[in-house]
Design a protein around this motif. Structure first.
Motif, PDB file in Angstrom:
ATOM      1  N   GLY A  74      16.318  56.760  31.019  1.00  0.00           N
ATOM      2  CA  GLY A  74      16.469  55.862  29.880  1.00  0.00           C
ATOM      3  C   GLY A  74      15.349  54.852  29.869  1.00  0.00           C
ATOM      4  N   SER A  75      15.385  54.003  28.867  1.00  0.00           N
ATOM      5  CA  SER A  75      14.315  53.001  28.747  1.00  0.00           C
ATOM      6  C   SER A  75      14.365  51.959  29.858  1.00  0.00           C
ATOM      7  CB  SER A  75      14.422  52.298  27.389  1.00  0.00           C
ATOM      8  OG  SER A  75      15.677  51.621  27.285  1.00  0.00           O
ATOM      9  N   ASP A  76      15.522  51.859  30.530  1.00  0.00           N
ATOM     10  CA  ASP A  76      15.677  50.840  31.564  1.00  0.00           C
ATOM     11  C   ASP A  76      15.914  51.446  32.948  1.00  0.00           C
ATOM     12  OD1 ASP A  76      18.163  51.898  31.050  1.00  0.00           O
ATOM     13  OD2 ASP A  76      19.230  49.976  31.193  1.00  0.00           O
ATOM     14  N   THR A  77      15.442  52.655  33.173  1.00  0.00           N
ATOM     15  CA  THR A  77      15.683  53.306  34.470  1.00  0.00           C
ATOM     16  C   THR A  77      14.395  53.387  35.270  1.00  0.00           C
ATOM     17  OG1 THR A  77      15.357  55.522  33.538  1.00  0.00           O
ATOM     18  CG2 THR A  77      17.607  54.651  33.580  1.00  0.00           C
ATOM     19  N   LEU A  78      14.584  53.396  36.573  1.00  0.00           N
ATOM     20  CA  LEU A  78      13.461  53.449  37.511  1.00  0.00           C
ATOM     21  C   LEU A  78      13.809  54.421  38.629  1.00  0.00           C
ATOM     22  CD1 LEU A  78      10.814  52.249  38.854  1.00  0.00           C
ATOM     23  CD2 LEU A  78      12.350  50.603  39.971  1.00  0.00           C
ATOM     24  N   LEU A  79      12.912  55.334  38.932  1.00  0.00           N
ATOM     25  CA  LEU A  79      13.067  56.189  40.105  1.00  0.00           C
ATOM     26  C   LEU A  79      12.427  55.486  41.292  1.00  0.00           C
ATOM     27  CD1 LEU A  79      12.298  59.796  38.767  1.00  0.00           C
ATOM     28  CD2 LEU A  79      14.518  58.796  39.335  1.00  0.00           C
ATOM     29  N   ILE A  80      13.191  55.337  42.366  1.00  0.00           N
ATOM     30  CA  ILE A  80      12.703  54.629  43.546  1.00  0.00           C
ATOM     31  C   ILE A  80      13.114  55.411  44.783  1.00  0.00           C
ATOM     32  CG2 ILE A  80      14.774  53.170  43.629  1.00  0.00           C
ATOM     33  CD1 ILE A  80      12.988  50.928  44.746  1.00  0.00           C
ATOM     34  N   SER A  81      12.221  55.464  45.757  1.00  0.00           N
ATOM     35  CA  SER A  81      12.486  56.228  46.976  1.00  0.00           C
ATOM     36  C   SER A  81      11.983  55.444  48.178  1.00  0.00           C
ATOM     37  CB  SER A  81      11.797  57.587  46.918  1.00  0.00           C
ATOM     38  OG  SER A  81      11.935  58.271  48.152  1.00  0.00           O
ATOM     39  N   GLU A  82      12.716  55.558  49.272  1.00  0.00           N
ATOM     40  CA  GLU A  82      12.281  54.928  50.522  1.00  0.00           C
ATOM     41  C   GLU A  82      11.020  55.605  51.034  1.00  0.00           C
ATOM     42  OE1 GLU A  82      15.177  54.744  53.553  1.00  0.00           O
ATOM     43  OE2 GLU A  82      16.681  53.698  52.337  1.00  0.00           O
ATOM     44  N   ALA A  83      10.102  54.791  51.540  1.00  0.00           N
ATOM     45  CA  ALA A  83       8.880  55.309  52.165  1.00  0.00           C
ATOM     46  C   ALA A  83       8.519  54.412  53.343  1.00  0.00           C
ATOM     47  CB  ALA A  83       7.743  55.378  51.151  1.00  0.00           C
ATOM     48  N   GLU A 100      10.705  55.025  34.293  1.00  0.00           N
ATOM     49  CA  GLU A 100      11.004  56.042  33.287  1.00  0.00           C
ATOM     50  C   GLU A 100      11.099  55.460  31.887  1.00  0.00           C
ATOM     51  OE1 GLU A 100      13.472  59.493  35.441  1.00  0.00           O
ATOM     52  OE2 GLU A 100      14.611  57.615  35.250  1.00  0.00           O
ATOM     53  N   GLY A 101      10.909  54.177  31.744  1.00  0.00           N
ATOM     54  CA  GLY A 101      10.968  53.559  30.430  1.00  0.00           C
ATOM     55  C   GLY A 101      10.317  52.194  30.455  1.00  0.00           C
ATOM     56  N   PRO A 102      10.088  51.613  29.296  1.00  0.00           N
ATOM     57  CA  PRO A 102       9.402  50.312  29.238  1.00  0.00           C
ATOM     58  C   PRO A 102      10.210  49.152  29.803  1.00  0.00           C
ATOM     59  CG  PRO A 102      10.193  50.965  27.072  1.00  0.00           C
ATOM     60  CD  PRO A 102      10.409  52.140  27.967  1.00  0.00           C
ATOM     61  N   THR A 180      18.957  50.960  37.623  1.00  0.00           N
ATOM     62  CA  THR A 180      18.711  50.084  36.475  1.00  0.00           C
ATOM     63  C   THR A 180      18.590  48.625  36.904  1.00  0.00           C
ATOM     64  OG1 THR A 180      21.098  49.897  36.113  1.00  0.00           O
ATOM     65  CG2 THR A 180      19.930  51.633  34.921  1.00  0.00           C
ATOM     66  N   GLY A 181      18.569  48.370  38.187  1.00  0.00           N
ATOM     67  CA  GLY A 181      18.436  47.008  38.705  1.00  0.00           C
ATOM     68  C   GLY A 181      18.392  47.050  40.208  1.00  0.00           C
ATOM     69  N   PHE A 182      18.423  45.869  40.819  1.00  0.00           N
ATOM     70  CA  PHE A 182      18.376  45.754  42.272  1.00  0.00           C
ATOM     71  C   PHE A 182      19.527  44.887  42.745  1.00  0.00           C
ATOM     72  CE2 PHE A 182      14.070  46.680  40.984  1.00  0.00           C
ATOM     73  CZ  PHE A 182      13.665  47.621  41.908  1.00  0.00           C
ATOM     74  N   ASP A 183      20.188  45.350  43.808  1.00  0.00           N
ATOM     75  CA  ASP A 183      21.323  44.596  44.335  1.00  0.00           C
ATOM     76  C   ASP A 183      21.802  45.293  45.600  1.00  0.00           C
ATOM     77  OD1 ASP A 183      23.417  42.746  44.559  1.00  0.00           O
ATOM     78  OD2 ASP A 183      24.801  44.152  43.607  1.00  0.00           O
ATOM     79  N   ASP A 184      22.432  44.530  46.465  1.00  0.00           N
ATOM     80  CA  ASP A 184      23.067  45.098  47.651  1.00  0.00           C
ATOM     81  C   ASP A 184      24.424  44.422  47.807  1.00  0.00           C
ATOM     82  OD1 ASP A 184      23.848  46.226  49.974  1.00  0.00           O
ATOM     83  OD2 ASP A 184      22.245  45.417  51.207  1.00  0.00           O
ATOM     84  N   SER A 185      25.437  45.094  47.321  1.00  0.00           N
ATOM     85  CA  SER A 185      26.789  44.526  47.381  1.00  0.00           C
ATOM     86  C   SER A 185      27.587  45.109  48.531  1.00  0.00           C
ATOM     87  CB  SER A 185      27.512  44.783  46.053  1.00  0.00           C
ATOM     88  OG  SER A 185      27.542  46.184  45.779  1.00  0.00           O
TER      89      SER A 185
END
Length: 776
Positions: A74-83, A100-102, A180-185
């Motif tokens: 979607g416009s607000d999604t991000l693919l992220i992987s540990e490296a 994946e989007g602006p 779609t964001g960052f958090d650690d709950s």
């Protein structure tokens, strides 16, 4: 007695301390420096909770472990992987990004996304990559540095971290997450009672010596102060007024100490970004003392200065012609000094045997009991020094001078080493505690580092055999790698989409299969049914040569379905062997020639890497080869044992605190030693004027330090062993003494005193001049 009278006399004492000429200023400044060092450490301690909280908040703000996810782009999604990776002994935090989007969420500390082939690095990582020491790491992280991660994206200024752009990420590879964001709950697991007890002990054992040092610092210049008090009595002050004026002088020194401590803390805070202790660093803004705790320090230190001074003068008779302290004092009594450690034991006794199973420890009883035991050292040491030195006599001139000085005023000598004795007693008890409970937080992993130093988990979506063999071959050709062994694992079942009846099929070369099973013989095209592992029952009856099975996606996950495969009738029996990762292999083994075709992707593949130890920096070269082969692969270093992260964190905190306390010990002892030498300047000058050798006087000063510290270390060792024994019984752990650690703790304490004595020799030589008798 009115508050107005107290205020008047205290202010008069402050005035004497400030306007009392050079001698008064010198004593007040020495007191201020001694108190200030302790105050600075107390302020740093009060700032630890805020610093830890700030680090945790930044770590949570950038975490993607429990971040909100999306199923489709979607416009607000991000693919992220540990490296993540490691360089030398330091961890390097790394993430690969593919927006994946602006409106894709930007990680904290970044203003935009790095493009493929580019990366943003932390300042510390940037400096390392530009240095000569980072040459091997530059080969691994060879992307172009286009941005610097801001402070809000780092847990500390010394953290090594990077974000790299990538066009290879896929949400189906098992490594990348679509967020779609960052958090650690993730809820924090509560700390077990033994670790909570250990944490309390660390703070108490480190802060008690600080309090002892502050109490000793406000008593600097006692002999010269006595002469001033006698002069006050001569002009009409009564004994109580003289004591209040003396308390006012100590109050002035403590107030200056607060200012000095605040200045030292501000300097430490300002330079905190450049300080890295045992891999932990903090930003200056993180060191923000709690207002309540800082106010408590600001009130407690002056109050303690007044109380200590009045307590010291409780048995002193101040007369107009002098202070009755120069006469032989009455012998110290031991009965009341034993009450402190006995009271401490009484507080700790009800918690003996609770351990991990019978509930939490009462922290206030623990704090009270440990403090009383440690403070008991300061009460017993003056009696011990007096009792021993009163029986000493004879020997060379330097020894006689030292003994006579100790016999006349053993209290000053005991105060000099009180802090170090308390610190050593606490360190011995903590060391016993750490050694005793270490096995509770250390587990045997079953891994065999001698067979493989690194295990590499390949991302899902890799070809079942050929791709893993290609990766293993690429890693194995790197300099510093002796061998890289790849194994692919897929699931087998009797029927399609039948996860309830499944077993594992391992596909690898004969050489690789011998790492996980004892084979009778092997060539390409062979297959084996494995027995003998801990979970031998997991190899079901349908795993028989000639039976028809289904391989691959037997769990009904999205993607191609399972492949029909017939277990060759020539399949041999094999004995299970624990792999380098400590796992017993079960199920069926197959060489590439016998494996089912068209499997597509493998849900799980692993590569074991053996190092060529003859190559310098072999481990770093292997890490680089793994990263360059596929940055999505997760390398894990095989170790025979692993420790609890919380246990390791507490031990690291102890090392940091111990380093700070040692610096305080050395600085405070040096200030105290210089103050005592300054008070004896005329006596030293007179002895030199009468022909006493300087070497004799230097040796006498050394003996005056050696005797009390030897007695102090002996007492602290006994108290430390006793306290450690009680603490181990509280934790329900067998009592044992690591004598090497006890000897090292004692040796460190003796070494600090020896260093302080050596540093005080140059001022001593300057004081031993005949012109020191000059007066105005």
């Amino acid at each position: 007695m009115t508050a107005r009278t107290w205020a008047r006399d205290l202010l008069l004492g402050i005035r004497f301390a400030i306007a009392g000429g050079r001698e008064g200023w010198t004593r007040t400044l020495l007191t201020g420096v001694g108190v200030g060092l302790g105050v600075a450490l107390l302020l740093v301690t009060t700032a630890i909770p805020s610093a830890r909280g700030a680090r945790d908040e930044r770590g949570t703000a950038r975490s993607d472990s429990t971040a909100p996810t999306a199923e489709k782009p979607g416009s607000d999604t991000l693919l992220i992987s540990e490296a993540d990776t490691r360089f030398r002994e330091e961890d390097v935090y790394g993430r690969l990004l593919k927006p994946e989007g602006p409106d894709a969420p930007v990680p904290p500390g970044l203003s935009g996304f790095p493009a493929p082939g580019e990366m943003a690095v932390s300042p510390a990582l940037g400096r390392l990559l530009e240095s000569a020491d980072g040459a091997l790491l530059r080969e691994r992280l060879d992307a172009e540095v286009t941005a610097v991660i801001g402070d809000e994206g780092l847990i500390g200024p010394g953290e090594l971290a990077y974000y790299a752009g990538s066009d290879r990420l896929k949400a189906t590879d098992g490594k990348a997450s679509r967020v779609t964001g960052f958090d650690d709950s993730t809820p924090q697991r509560p700390m077990d009672p033994v670790l909570a007890l250990l944490l309390v002990l660390v703070f108490v054992a480190l802060l008690t010596p600080v309090a002892v040092f502050i109490a000793a610092a406000v008593r600097f210049g006692g002999e010269r102060r006595d002469r001033r008090l006698a002069a006050l009595r001569l002009v009409g002050a009564d004994g109580r007024m003289a004591r209040r004026i003396a308390a006012g002088e100590a109050l002035a020194g403590s107030l200056i100490g607060l200012v000095v401590g605040a200045a030292v803390f501000a300097a430490v805070r300002q330079s905190a970004a450049g300080i890295d202790l045992f891999g932990v660093s903090v930003f200056p803004a993180d060191l923000d003392p709690s207002p309540a705790l800082a106010a408590l320090v600001a009130l407690a230190v002056p109050a303690a200065a007044v109380a200590v001074t009045l307590f010291e003068l409780r048995g002193v008779v101040i007369e107009p012609l002098g202070v009755v302290r120069t006469a032989r004092p009455p012998r110290r009594r031991i009965w009341w000094r034993l009450l402190l450690p006995l009271a401490g034991l009484a507080l700790l006794f009800p918690m003996i045997g609770k351990g991990n199973e019978d509930g939490d420890f009462n922290q206030w009883l623990v704090i009270g009991g440990v403090v009383l035991l440690l403070i008991g050292v300061t009460a017993l040491l003056p009696w011990l020094v007096e009792s021993v030195v009163s029986r000493l006599s004879g020997g060379p001139v330097s020894w006689q001078l030292a003994v006579r000085r100790l016999q006349v005023n053993s209290g000053s000598a005991a105060r000099l080493v009180n802090g170090i004795a308390v610190a050593v007693a606490g360190a011995i008890a903590l060391q016993m505690m750490f050694s005793g409970i270490e096995t509770m937080y250390t587990e045997q992993t079953g891994q065999d580092p001698s067979r493989a130093a690194i295990s590499v988990i390949a991302p899902q979506g890799s070809d079942a055999a050929s791709h893993i063999d290609t990766l293993a071959g690429e890693i194995g050709r790197a300099r510093g790698v002796a061998e890289a062994t790849g194994l692919s694992h897929v699931q087998l079942s009797r029927r399609p989409n039948d996860p309830d009846a499944s077993l594992t099929l391992t596909i690898a070369t004969c050489r690789a299969l011998r790492e996980v099973a004892t084979l009778p013989s092997c060539k390409d095209g062979d297959s084996f049914v494995v027995h003998g592992g801990e979970d031998d029952d997991a190899t079901p009856d349908f795993a028989k040569p000639g039976s028809t099975l289904y391989a691959g996606n037997v769990f009904g996950d999205p993607g191609p379905g399972p492949v029909r495969w017939t277990l060759p009738a020539s399949a041999k029996q094999a004995q299970s062997r624990r792999d380098p990762g400590g796992v017993d292999t079960i199920g069926i083994l197959a060489t590439p020639g016998a494996a089912p075709k068209g499997l597509g992707t493998s849900p799980y593949a692993i590569i074991y890497v053996q190092l060529d130890r003859s190559v310098p920096d072999a481990i770093e070269r292997a890490r680089t080869a793994i990263y360059r082969a596929d940055p999505l692969m997760t390398p894990m270093h095989l170790v025979s044992t692993s420790e609890s992260k919380r246990f390791t964190s507490i031990r690291t905190g102890l090392l940091i605190g111990a380093a700070c306390v040692l610096v305080l010990i050395g600085a405070s002892l040096l200030v105290s030693q210089l103050e005592q030498l300054r008070e004896r300047r005329r006596l030293l000058s007179a002895l030199v004027a009468f022909g006493t050798r300087r070497s004799t006087l230097s040796l006498s000063v050394l003996w005056q330090t050696t005797v009390p510290i030897a007695l102090g270390l002996l007492l602290s060792t006994l108290v430390g062993l006793g306290l450690g024994t009680v603490l181990l019984k509280m934790a329900s752990v067998p009592v044992g003494v690591d004598w090497l650690s006890v000897a090292s703790m004692t040796g460190i304490g003796a070494g600090v005193v020896l260093m302080v004595t050596l540093l005080s020799l140059p001022p001593l030589l300057r004081l031993m001049r005949p012109d020191g008798l000059r007066t105005e």
